[in-house]
Structure formats: structure tokens, C-alpha cells
Design an enzyme around this catalytic site. Sequence first.
Site, PDB file in Angstrom:
ATOM      1  N   GLU A  22      -6.081   1.550   1.042  1.00 13.71           N
ATOM      2  CA  GLU A  22      -6.102   2.796   0.853  1.00 13.71           C
ATOM      3  C   GLU A  22      -6.436   3.246  -0.678  1.00 13.71           C
ATOM      4  O   GLU A  22      -5.610   2.358  -1.367  1.00 13.71           O
ATOM      5  CB  GLU A  22      -5.121   3.618   1.549  1.00 13.71           C
ATOM      6  CG  GLU A  22      -4.939   3.380   2.958  1.00 13.71           C
ATOM      7  CD  GLU A  22      -3.650   4.232   3.475  1.00 13.71           C
ATOM      8  OE1 GLU A  22      -3.902   4.487   4.806  1.00 13.71           O
ATOM      9  OE2 GLU A  22      -3.011   4.601   3.011  1.00 13.71           O
ATOM     10  N   HIS A  57      -1.701   0.384  -0.152  1.00 14.38           N
ATOM     11  CA  HIS A  57      -2.253   1.533  -0.984  1.00 14.38           C
ATOM     12  C   HIS A  57      -1.846   1.630  -2.446  1.00 14.38           C
ATOM     13  O   HIS A  57      -0.689   2.213  -2.985  1.00 14.38           O
ATOM     14  CB  HIS A  57      -1.499   2.991  -0.355  1.00 14.38           C
ATOM     15  CG  HIS A  57      -2.340   4.206  -0.960  1.00 14.38           C
ATOM     16  ND1 HIS A  57      -2.443   5.409  -0.088  1.00 14.38           N
ATOM     17  CD2 HIS A  57      -2.740   4.556  -2.003  1.00 14.38           C
ATOM     18  CE1 HIS A  57      -2.822   6.099  -0.874  1.00 14.38           C
ATOM     19  NE2 HIS A  57      -3.206   5.735  -2.072  1.00 14.38           N
ATOM     20  N   HIS A  90       0.708   9.156   8.215  1.00 10.49           N
ATOM     21  CA  HIS A  90       1.529   9.910   7.351  1.00 10.49           C
ATOM     22  C   HIS A  90       2.797  10.601   8.245  1.00 10.49           C
ATOM     23  O   HIS A  90       2.599  11.475   9.038  1.00 10.49           O
ATOM     24  CB  HIS A  90       0.921  11.177   6.480  1.00 10.49           C
ATOM     25  CG  HIS A  90       1.755  11.277   5.335  1.00 10.49           C
ATOM     26  ND1 HIS A  90       1.426  10.624   4.192  1.00 10.49           N
ATOM     27  CD2 HIS A  90       2.703  12.434   4.988  1.00 10.49           C
ATOM     28  CE1 HIS A  90       2.285  11.368   3.227  1.00 10.49           C
ATOM     29  NE2 HIS A  90       2.957  12.182   3.973  1.00 10.49           N
TER      30      HIS A  90
END
Length: 237
Positions: free
Chosen positions: A70, A43, A190
Amino acid sequence: MTVLSVNVNKIATLRNSRGADFPNVVKVARDLEKMGAQGITIHPRPDERHIRYQDARDLKEIVAKELNIEGNPIQKFIDLVLECKPAQVTLVPDAVDAITSNAGWDTIKNKNFLTEVISEFKSYGIRTSIFVDPVMEMVEGAKAVGTDRVELYTEDYAKGYAQGNKDVIKPYIDVALLANDLQLGINAGHDLSLENIEFFKDSIPELLEVSIGHALIAESLYFGFDSVIQQYLKKLA
């Protein structure tokens, strides 16, 4: 079996803290795959405070299974994804100064923007996923913008589960059933961990993939990467 994609951002954070190239992100990713990880997630953020854009280019050359990139689809990110052409791109509505992801897309308000970006990625053969809260309207909106998958934002689940509230899974089940009806693939991520992953996986119908970074890296400080990867794979089987 639900695919385990390991987010290696924290490896890059550790590397950057000393200003050198140890631990080497590429080597860790290669080793994680050898240990059984079925994908690698990164990410990159605009300030490159952990994963750098060059890491994405380097990882694309060596990831043997699935690379998932991401990020917030600003132009710099879009250009990176189109250059690397990963197996999957996951769109996350991060603010520039966000410490970590903290909300899903409003797929209704951002319909035109998401439709345009997703169409471009899919034209290059890149599977698309968008980060969403467990809200029925947001999943319906995700279908309307043409994404292949949704990634369910699981922070609320993790917090509730840690407090002994297993009912917190209900909205996730509801949106998963809707996603199945709409023929949207389901990812999740998450704050998922060894403690809460098995209940989540067993509860969510047709869960295709989970992306786990912070917890997995922290757990590995105690048990080692190989042991932790095997524990996740057992729970996701």
C-alpha cells in the site's frame, strides 16, 4: 471466505524502536502465514518510519500467499512496486506527514493521474486496488480509472459500530452493491477488529479481502498471534 491480509507495519515500528532487527519482520510474516494468514500487507512511507523499502524486497522473496503493498504512488513508491511486483498494490492518498491513512481518493479529480498509474501497474500483471470512501461517485470514478478493486475506508464504520450504531453500515452496503454491478472487487480496511469484523463481513456482499494491522497486533498482545489469527479466520468464513 473473505481473505485475511495482516498488515505488519506495527511489527516494523517495534523493531525500529530499538534500532536492531528484533522482532524480525520477515520471520513474523512467515510465521503469520503458517498460522493461517492468507496475505501480508505493508504500507511503506517515504520516511520509512516503520516498514522500510528493503522490507518490501525481503518480503517479496518469502511471502508464499499474497503480498499487498500500500502507499501513495509517488515515483519512489511506483519504482518499488515495479521492482517487487507484488500480487496487489493498493493506492492510498496519504500526505507525507500522515500518521495513518485518513481519507480515500477523489477518483474524479484525480482521474487522469490514477488512470496512468494503474495502467502502468496492470501492464506488469499487478492487481490494483484504490482506497475510497463509501461514496457512490467515488466508486463510479474508480471504475472509470481502470482499477481491479476498491478498498473501502472503514474508519467511520468502526467508530459508529463502537457507539452501537449499526446503521453506519448502510453506505458501505450501498457502495458494495454498486461495485458488484460495476464488476469491481471489494477490499476493506482501517480500524477493523475482532469486535466489528463479523458484522461488516456479513453485511457486505462479495467482500474479497480485509487488511488488518493495528487492531490485530494489539489484540495479539493479549491472546497471542495464533489465537487471534484463528479468531479472525472463523469470523471471516
